[in-house]
Design a protein around this motif. Structure first.
Motif, short mmCIF file in Angstrom:
data_model
loop_
_atom_site.label_atom_id
_atom_site.label_comp_id
_atom_site.label_asym_id
_atom_site.label_seq_id
_atom_site.Cartn_x
_atom_site.Cartn_y
_atom_site.Cartn_z
N ARG A 1 39.33 35.28 110.54
CA ARG A 1 39.05 36.51 109.74
C ARG A 1 40.48 37.20 109.62
NH1 ARG A 1 34.16 38.48 108.05
NH2 ARG A 1 32.15 37.19 108.66
N TYR B 1 34.74 42.60 110.14
CA TYR B 1 33.45 42.22 109.37
C TYR B 1 32.98 43.27 108.23
CZ TYR B 1 32.83 39.18 113.42
OH TYR B 1 32.87 38.07 114.15
N HIS C 1 26.73 35.74 115.09
CA HIS C 1 27.76 36.60 114.12
C HIS C 1 28.84 37.04 115.09
CE1 HIS C 1 24.69 36.26 111.24
NE2 HIS C 1 23.79 36.64 112.11
N PHE C 2 28.78 37.24 116.22
CA PHE C 2 29.87 37.96 116.97
C PHE C 2 30.18 37.62 118.51
CE2 PHE C 2 27.34 41.08 114.33
CZ PHE C 2 28.17 41.44 113.53
N TRP D 1 29.14 45.00 104.35
CA TRP D 1 29.15 44.59 105.83
C TRP D 1 28.97 42.99 105.64
CZ3 TRP D 1 29.89 46.43 110.51
CH2 TRP D 1 29.50 45.78 111.48
N ASP D 2 30.22 42.37 106.10
CA ASP D 2 30.27 40.98 105.92
C ASP D 2 29.76 40.16 106.92
OD1 ASP D 2 30.79 38.69 104.57
OD2 ASP D 2 32.72 38.45 105.16
N ALA D 3 28.34 40.35 107.53
CA ALA D 3 27.93 39.44 108.48
C ALA D 3 26.31 39.68 108.39
CB ALA D 3 28.02 40.04 109.85
N GLN E 1 32.16 32.40 118.45
CA GLN E 1 32.56 33.17 117.33
C GLN E 1 33.86 33.58 117.45
OE1 GLN E 1 30.62 33.11 114.93
NE2 GLN E 1 28.94 32.13 116.09
#
Length: 239
Positions: free
Chosen positions: A231, A74, A45-46, A80-82, A224
């Motif tokens: 984003r 995020y 994710h990150f 929380w968009d992850a 990522q």
């Protein structure tokens, strides 16, 4: 300002904690600490970057959320968009503390001044009416244990990175679709070229110490960076 106290099922019987997301709840950060034990989950994710602070013996790792102080790309309002929350965020407003003597196992402390401390009609209870820990508090205690164990185990990992000279400075200049320029400085990444030069004995020693997998996860996480830039473009209206 903080106000730490040992969590107690009498004193804090009615305490509630907010579990939603929000910049005003402590989520408005550009990066957060992560430990090697969670790199496998983080890398999906990150981006994982490393920092060295003056006066500190070892570097530390962070999950990158944005390109400016206080920017978390995020975080979408109160969502929380992850698919993962790093442990250092997921445990707030709790932390591991020691007894006054410094001996014995760690204790669960709570920061009573943290914005996640809820009013009487908000949030999730920590204890039921009888003073028994709720499933939420059990989960928090498990996460605290994972973070504490991961932090203690990380010393060997960072020593190995130093011993094999596996960190290199990292600077990223991002030109957004709007034309705005953002520079990311002060971080390090795994030196992939140096890693490739290690002989079989060195690689075997890293593998035997369980350091090789988090190294590969940190390298994989750099994929990522592209989605993070995307984003940023969407947030600024440039894409």
């Amino acid at each position: 300002m903080t106000s730490h106290a040992v969590l107690d099922n009498n004193t804090h019987r009615d305490l509630r904690v907010r579990v939603d997301a929000g910049a005003d709840l402590g989520d408005g950060v550009m990066a957060t600490l992560v430990v090697p034990d969670e790199f496998r989950k983080v890398q999906a994710h990150f981006p994982i970057l490393f920092r060295r602070e003056p006066g500190q013996e070892r570097p530390f790792a962070v999950a990158l959320f944005g390109f400016e102080n206080g920017e978390n790309l995020y975080l979408d309002g109160d969502r929380w968009d992850a698919g993962y929350r790093p442990l250092s965020l997921a445990i707030q407003p709790f932390l591991i503390g020691l007894s006054e003597s410094g001996d014995g196992p760690g204790q669960v402390h709570v920061d009573l001044a943290h914005p996640r401390i809820a009013t009487a009609d908000e949030g999730v209870r920590l204890f039921d009416a009888e003073g028994t820990a709720t499933p939420f508090l059990d989960t928090i205690a498990e996460r605290l244990g994972d973070l504490d164990a991961g932090y203690r185990a990380s010393a060997g990992f960072f020593d190995a990175l130093r011993d094999h000279d596996l960190l290199e400075p990292f600077t990223l200049e991002v030109t957004l679709d709007s034309g705005a320029l953002h520079s990311l400085v002060g971080f390090h990444i795994i030196d992939e070229a140096r890693l490739r030069t290690l002989d079989a004995a060195a690689l075997g020693a890293l593998h035997a110490a369980d350091h090789l997998m988090p190294i590969f996860m940190a390298l994989a996480s750099l994929a990522q960076l592209g989605p993070l830039i995307a984003r940023k473009n969407r947030r600024t209206g440039g894409g």
